[in-house]
Design a protein around this motif. Structure first.
Motif, mmCIF file in Angstrom:
data_model
loop_
_atom_site.group_PDB
_atom_site.id
_atom_site.type_symbol
_atom_site.label_atom_id
_atom_site.label_comp_id
_atom_site.label_asym_id
_atom_site.label_seq_id
_atom_site.Cartn_x
_atom_site.Cartn_y
_atom_site.Cartn_z
ATOM 1 N N ASP A 108 34.792 50.951 89.437
ATOM 2 C CA ASP A 108 34.920 49.531 89.277
ATOM 3 C C ASP A 108 33.738 49.117 90.061
ATOM 4 O O ASP A 108 32.872 49.562 90.868
ATOM 5 N N SER A 109 33.583 47.559 89.547
ATOM 6 C CA SER A 109 32.472 46.708 90.239
ATOM 7 C C SER A 109 33.266 45.495 90.774
ATOM 8 O O SER A 109 34.042 45.052 90.349
ATOM 9 N N PHE A 110 32.401 45.276 91.956
ATOM 10 C CA PHE A 110 33.085 44.057 92.710
ATOM 11 C C PHE A 110 31.984 43.034 93.172
ATOM 12 O O PHE A 110 30.646 43.395 93.425
ATOM 13 N N ILE A 111 32.106 41.704 93.058
ATOM 14 C CA ILE A 111 31.293 40.748 93.594
ATOM 15 C C ILE A 111 31.536 40.516 94.929
ATOM 16 O O ILE A 111 32.839 40.391 95.161
ATOM 17 N N LEU A 112 30.681 40.537 95.781
ATOM 18 C CA LEU A 112 30.645 40.222 97.133
ATOM 19 C C LEU A 112 29.993 38.840 97.548
ATOM 20 O O LEU A 112 28.880 38.724 97.553
ATOM 21 N N SER A 113 31.082 38.143 98.077
ATOM 22 C CA SER A 113 30.559 36.742 98.591
ATOM 23 C C SER A 113 31.408 36.142 99.356
ATOM 24 O O SER A 113 32.729 36.519 99.160
ATOM 25 N N ALA A 114 31.206 34.982 100.192
ATOM 26 C CA ALA A 114 32.208 34.170 100.662
ATOM 27 C C ALA A 114 33.143 33.660 99.862
ATOM 28 O O ALA A 114 32.857 33.035 98.777
ATOM 29 N N TRP A 167 30.607 30.171 86.078
ATOM 30 C CA TRP A 167 31.627 31.079 87.009
ATOM 31 C C TRP A 167 31.273 32.532 86.921
ATOM 32 O O TRP A 167 31.686 32.993 86.003
ATOM 33 N N MET A 168 30.808 33.073 88.066
ATOM 34 C CA MET A 168 30.349 34.611 87.861
ATOM 35 C C MET A 168 31.296 35.468 88.694
ATOM 36 O O MET A 168 31.579 35.406 89.774
ATOM 37 N N ASP A 169 31.992 36.232 87.769
ATOM 38 C CA ASP A 169 32.913 37.111 88.032
ATOM 39 C C ASP A 169 32.279 38.548 87.480
ATOM 40 O O ASP A 169 31.445 38.648 86.975
ATOM 41 N N GLU A 170 33.206 39.440 87.482
ATOM 42 C CA GLU A 170 32.801 40.843 87.123
ATOM 43 C C GLU A 170 32.619 41.043 85.545
ATOM 44 O O GLU A 170 32.136 41.913 85.208
ATOM 45 N N ASN A 171 33.492 39.925 84.764
ATOM 46 C CA ASN A 171 33.432 39.885 83.521
ATOM 47 C C ASN A 171 32.390 39.120 82.751
ATOM 48 O O ASN A 171 32.453 38.982 81.418
ATOM 49 N N PHE A 172 31.430 38.513 83.701
ATOM 50 C CA PHE A 172 30.358 37.588 83.113
ATOM 51 C C PHE A 172 29.375 38.290 82.291
ATOM 52 O O PHE A 172 29.260 39.527 82.445
ATOM 53 N N GLY A 173 28.992 37.982 81.259
ATOM 54 C CA GLY A 173 28.126 38.687 80.311
ATOM 55 C C GLY A 173 27.578 37.602 79.355
ATOM 56 O O GLY A 173 28.076 36.657 79.118
ATOM 57 N N PRO A 174 26.489 38.193 78.507
ATOM 58 C CA PRO A 174 26.206 39.486 78.530
ATOM 59 C C PRO A 174 25.285 39.501 79.714
ATOM 60 O O PRO A 174 24.562 38.443 80.267
ATOM 61 N N LEU A 175 24.840 40.720 80.126
ATOM 62 C CA LEU A 175 23.983 40.886 81.321
ATOM 63 C C LEU A 175 22.404 41.000 80.767
ATOM 64 O O LEU A 175 22.143 42.100 80.129
ATOM 65 N N GLU A 176 21.692 40.226 81.006
ATOM 66 C CA GLU A 176 20.423 40.368 80.659
ATOM 67 C C GLU A 176 19.414 39.885 81.964
ATOM 68 O O GLU A 176 18.870 38.885 82.015
ATOM 69 N N ASN A 231 25.157 25.068 90.251
ATOM 70 C CA ASN A 231 24.871 25.534 89.190
ATOM 71 C C ASN A 231 25.580 26.849 88.660
ATOM 72 O O ASN A 231 25.954 27.133 87.615
ATOM 73 N N ARG A 232 26.063 27.548 89.806
ATOM 74 C CA ARG A 232 26.606 28.919 89.595
ATOM 75 C C ARG A 232 27.568 29.102 90.778
ATOM 76 O O ARG A 232 27.135 28.668 92.137
ATOM 77 N N VAL A 233 28.685 29.743 90.493
ATOM 78 C CA VAL A 233 29.575 30.227 91.687
ATOM 79 C C VAL A 233 30.127 31.529 91.674
ATOM 80 O O VAL A 233 30.443 32.086 90.438
ATOM 81 N N TYR A 234 29.751 32.472 92.755
ATOM 82 C CA TYR A 234 30.292 33.698 92.620
ATOM 83 C C TYR A 234 31.616 33.781 93.212
ATOM 84 O O TYR A 234 32.054 33.451 94.168
ATOM 85 N N ASP A 235 32.659 34.510 92.404
ATOM 86 C CA ASP A 235 33.929 34.569 92.698
ATOM 87 C C ASP A 235 34.279 36.136 92.873
ATOM 88 O O ASP A 235 34.301 37.000 92.320
ATOM 89 N N PRO A 236 34.648 36.183 94.586
ATOM 90 C CA PRO A 236 34.827 37.715 94.930
ATOM 91 C C PRO A 236 36.231 37.904 94.966
ATOM 92 O O PRO A 236 36.797 38.807 95.543
ATOM 93 N N SER A 237 37.163 37.260 94.201
ATOM 94 C CA SER A 237 38.447 37.524 94.169
ATOM 95 C C SER A 237 38.976 38.830 93.817
ATOM 96 O O SER A 237 39.947 39.346 94.253
ATOM 97 N N HIS A 238 38.308 39.500 93.094
ATOM 98 C CA HIS A 238 38.412 40.860 92.554
ATOM 99 C C HIS A 238 38.485 41.707 93.591
ATOM 100 O O HIS A 238 39.242 42.743 93.801
ATOM 101 N N ALA A 239 37.629 41.631 94.334
ATOM 102 C CA ALA A 239 37.339 42.579 95.544
ATOM 103 C C ALA A 239 38.510 42.119 96.711
ATOM 104 O O ALA A 239 38.913 43.255 97.228
#
Length: 325
Positions: A221-227, A129-138, A270-278
């Motif tokens: 701030d950072s934001f994920i943009l997706s449908a 589940w890929m939101d703005e808190n996902f990490g660590p970023l590598e 296998n992964r979902v982008y969550d744009p709810s923060h935006a």
């Protein structure tokens, strides 16, 4: 507002520039390749050009959407990515501070969140589940590494100089074929991706308009943009095990509509982008989602996203033309 738009000849730029003008802004486009919305042809890595552009056009805000992208890895050395994606971003940030600008938008990418284990498949709990808190970023390649470094520069300049900097990590919106996936491909792949990792270029541009308005009030701030995905975190295990069954429960007509086209639904996601923060902070929500695809299929209407297998970036077209002359 007088806005400097980098990447103005690119795929996003061709939609964003007219949208900015429609919103009442005066747009100056800067790109390495010429285009109808590009007044300045040159690189953001050229600090003197950046400073001159800022002064000559009285720039009040910057939208930095220009970059070397993942497909460019095959064409350019790593140093070019550092020069454009990192040094170029720093040039623009410092020029914005020097000019007294109060907002700066950086077009980033969800690609920098895709570590090797994410790329390999689902995690222990199921789909990532890929939101703005996902990490660590590598990040796994020079593109992602330099975009992450540029994000950190945005945060640094905000902390030290107070410039409002918003980072927009866009999901996929390119029109061409995927450069790694072969099945399904084309329209079928893009339709499937609207379930979990894609948005239209029009929605990506609209998010930038919203962010430009909100930036001073937000600060940084950072934001994920997706449908918006039709799933929740509780669906993660089933998505990784049998996404098709879940999709068919959420969209009972999907299987028949897909079959009529000879398309296939994804067996696993296998992964979902969550744009709810935006949506919460910017007031932006993508207008086109998977339901819009099914509606178009049912009505035999044009699909609500761009697909152009022959698309090439302006700089590639320019280089090819130069080689032929």
């Amino acid at each position: 507002m007088r806005v400097l738009l980098t990447g103005s000849s690119g795929w996003l730029g061709r939609y964003l520039a007219p949208m900015l003008r429609a919103a009442g802004h005066e747009v100056t486009g800067l790109d390495v390749a010429p285009g109808p919305d590009t007044q300045i042809v040159g690189s953001v890595a050229d600090r003197a050009l950046v400073d001159r552009t800022m002064a000559d056009h009285g720039i009040e805000a910057i939208i930095h959407s220009g970059a070397l992208h993942k497909p460019d890895i095959a064409r350019y050395p790593r140093q070019a990515f550092v020069d454009v994606n990192v040094t170029g971003t720093l040039n623009l940030l410092e020029a914005a501070v020097a000019a007294g600008n109060d907002r700066f938008l950086f077009t980033s990418t969800t690609s920098l969140m895709i570590r090797a284990d994410v790329r390999a498949g689902a995690g222990e709990a199921g789909a990532w589940w890929m939101d703005e808190n996902f990490g660590p970023l590598e990040p796994r390649n020079i593109y992602g590494i330099t975009k992450l470094a540029a994000e950190q520069l945005c945060r640094l300049v905000h902390r030290e100089q107070g410039l409002a900097t918003l980072i927009l990590r866009t999901g996929r919106f390119f029109p061409e074929e995927d450069d790694t996936l072969t099945a399904p491909h084309g329209l079928n792949l893009k339709a499937n991706e609207l379930l979990h990792r894609r948005l239209t270029v029009e929605d990506a541009a609209a998010a930038h308009i919203a962010a430009l308005e909100q930036a001073p009030a937000i600060g940084c701030d950072s934001f994920i943009l997706s449908a918006p995905p039709p799933f929740t975190r509780d669906d993660a295990a089933e998505l990784a095990r049998d996404a098709r069954a879940l999709i068919e429960r959420r969209f009972p007509k999907a299987a028949a509509l897909y079959a009529a086209r000879g398309w296939v639904l994804p067996d696993r996601i296998n992964r979902v982008y969550d744009p709810s923060h935006a949506e919460a902070r910017l007031g932006w929500r993508a207008r086109t989602d998977f339901a819009a695809v099914l509606d178009a299929l049912e009505k035999n209407a044009p699909l609500p996203f761009a697909h152009d297998p022959a698309y090439t970036s302006p700089i590639v077209r320019q280089e090819r033309a130069s080689c032929m002359n």
